[in-house]
Design an enzyme around this catalytic site. Sequence first.
Site, short mmCIF file in Angstrom:
data_model
loop_
_atom_site.label_atom_id
_atom_site.label_comp_id
_atom_site.label_asym_id
_atom_site.label_seq_id
_atom_site.Cartn_x
_atom_site.Cartn_y
_atom_site.Cartn_z
N GLY A 142 -5.58 1.65 -6.18
CA GLY A 142 -5.75 2.74 -5.20
C GLY A 142 -4.77 2.69 -4.05
N LYS A 146 8.89 12.61 7.71
CA LYS A 146 8.74 11.83 8.95
C LYS A 146 10.12 11.61 9.61
CE LYS A 146 4.66 9.67 6.94
NZ LYS A 146 4.18 8.60 6.07
N GLU A 159 -0.84 6.82 -5.11
CA GLU A 159 -1.47 8.03 -5.63
C GLU A 159 -1.29 8.10 -7.14
OE1 GLU A 159 -2.81 10.49 -3.66
OE2 GLU A 159 -2.18 9.73 -1.70
N ASP A 219 7.88 11.92 1.38
CA ASP A 219 6.97 11.70 2.51
C ASP A 219 7.75 11.11 3.69
OD1 ASP A 219 4.12 11.11 3.64
OD2 ASP A 219 5.11 9.15 3.67
N VAL A 233 3.27 10.94 11.93
CA VAL A 233 4.30 9.93 11.63
C VAL A 233 3.72 8.54 11.85
CG1 VAL A 233 6.60 9.04 12.17
CG2 VAL A 233 6.15 11.50 12.37
N GLY A 258 -4.36 5.65 6.12
CA GLY A 258 -5.76 5.27 6.07
C GLY A 258 -6.58 6.10 7.03
N VAL A 261 -9.13 11.34 6.21
CA VAL A 261 -8.88 11.27 7.65
C VAL A 261 -9.94 12.07 8.42
CG1 VAL A 261 -7.26 11.85 9.50
CG2 VAL A 261 -6.40 10.92 7.33
N ILE A 279 0.44 4.19 14.60
CA ILE A 279 1.49 3.72 15.52
C ILE A 279 1.83 4.82 16.55
CG2 ILE A 279 3.88 2.90 15.71
CD1 ILE A 279 3.69 1.91 12.83
N LYS A 295 2.65 16.32 8.45
CA LYS A 295 4.11 16.10 8.58
C LYS A 295 4.92 17.08 7.76
CE LYS A 295 2.38 13.27 6.02
NZ LYS A 295 1.55 12.17 5.75
N1 HSE Z 1 1.41 8.25 1.60
C1 HSE Z 1 1.81 7.73 2.86
C2 HSE Z 1 2.13 6.26 2.72
C3 HSE Z 1 0.80 7.89 3.94
O1 HSE Z 1 2.08 5.69 1.63
O2 HSE Z 1 2.45 5.65 3.73
C4 HSE Z 1 0.73 9.28 4.46
O3 HSE Z 1 1.96 9.71 4.98
#
Ligand code: HSE
Length: 431
Positions: free
Chosen positions: A189, A207, A192, A203, A134, A305, A18, A138, A107
């Site tokens: 890819g 959010k 992870e 994750d 988040v 991304g 990023v 968007i 986050k």
């Molecule tokens: N790893 C998250 C996803 C992106 O797969 O959407 C970053 O929060």
Amino acid sequence: MSSELKTISIGMLGCGVVGSQVARLLQSDQEELSKRSGAELVLKKIGVRTAGAREGIPAALLTTDLLSVVNDPEINIVIEVLGGIEPARELILAAIANKKSVITANKALLATHGHELFNAADAAGVDLYYEAAVAGAIPIIRSMRESLAGDQITRVMGIVNGTTNYILTKMHEEGRNFADVLAEAQKLGFAEADPTADIEGHDAAAKAALLASLAFHSTVTIDEVYCEGISNISADDIAAAKVMNSVIKLLAIAELTVKDEISVRVHPVMLPLTHPLASVRDAFNAVYVESEAAGQLMFYGRGAGGAPTASAILGDLVAVTRHRAYSTVGYGESDYADLDIAPLGDVKSQFLIRLWVADKSGVLAGIATVFAKQGVSIQGVRQSGMGLDAELIVVTHAATEDDLDATVEALKAMDIVKNVESVIRVEGVGA
Ligand code: HSE
């Protein structure tokens, strides 16, 4: 209106996927962004944890002394894209103490220490903006915090993790199992090497905490979010959803209960194909908001991304720079409502229970009795036979988690029940 500051200097912490896109766009679009901001934007310093050249970044900008970024008296705004709790927390607090506004995509940090950080920003009279934290590109944070500030949000449901949405989409469209799709996603890819935070819902839970805090003007932390991932979703569950003209999605849900408490949770949900969230495929994200006056709103786009996340950060940068240039601050966080979190056991949902039973007379009646004893009303039953056993798919009307758990325990104890294969919550079909 003329700005007081001619130049705004930016320091960045982190230069990964990023950060490198933020740096690239800040350099290529510097003139345009400056015109929109009302001050000349200058990227002055980038703090990185490991030394070494970064493609497209002038070496003179890079430093491994992270503290020198937040302590530099010439830097006005700090962009934090390091991720993780420490040292990000301490660095942001130091930046705020030095009267710098902060933009973060972190986050996990905000969902854990948001209260401390927002209070510090408020006390220092600086902005702490986090649109990128988040659902990537968007614009959901600003929409909820500003555009919907005059409305009463009652429920937020989001597909806020692209990795899991990609896996569930492949499972649905190609009939493959979870492990197979995950392995392929890792090879390509899209997932992870250690996919735990994504597939177990952590994750999305961070959010969900941020969305719930915003929607209900209360502080919600990640440890208050009930969290279930998608690793137990089988190809048979997906097939059952298909038979019911539905899909399985991992949703982050934040809603007001009838007792004016907040229910906040992340778990797989069966959604009818007619629901707007059902059409969100692959790694895309979407957030569906229900509010008293506006009704239903849907926000859709790329949730991860480098460039999409950088877009959200640069949007914050333009806003925060304008505030600096005109000596003001934007909307802060509001937690005046201070609502409690509803205990999970009290929360009501519809459920799908998929189980294998002996295929003989009286079985359906026996099963129905167990549901009736717990006060769980059945909306529909579908049976498909195979030899001596039959697969039953039972969909309930809205029932509490506690009543449903008691029903499942009682079902498991019955001789005629071979196995309770899965229990999946159902949304969007009408309780
Ligand atoms: N790893 C998250 C996803 C992106 O797969 O959407 C970053 O929060």
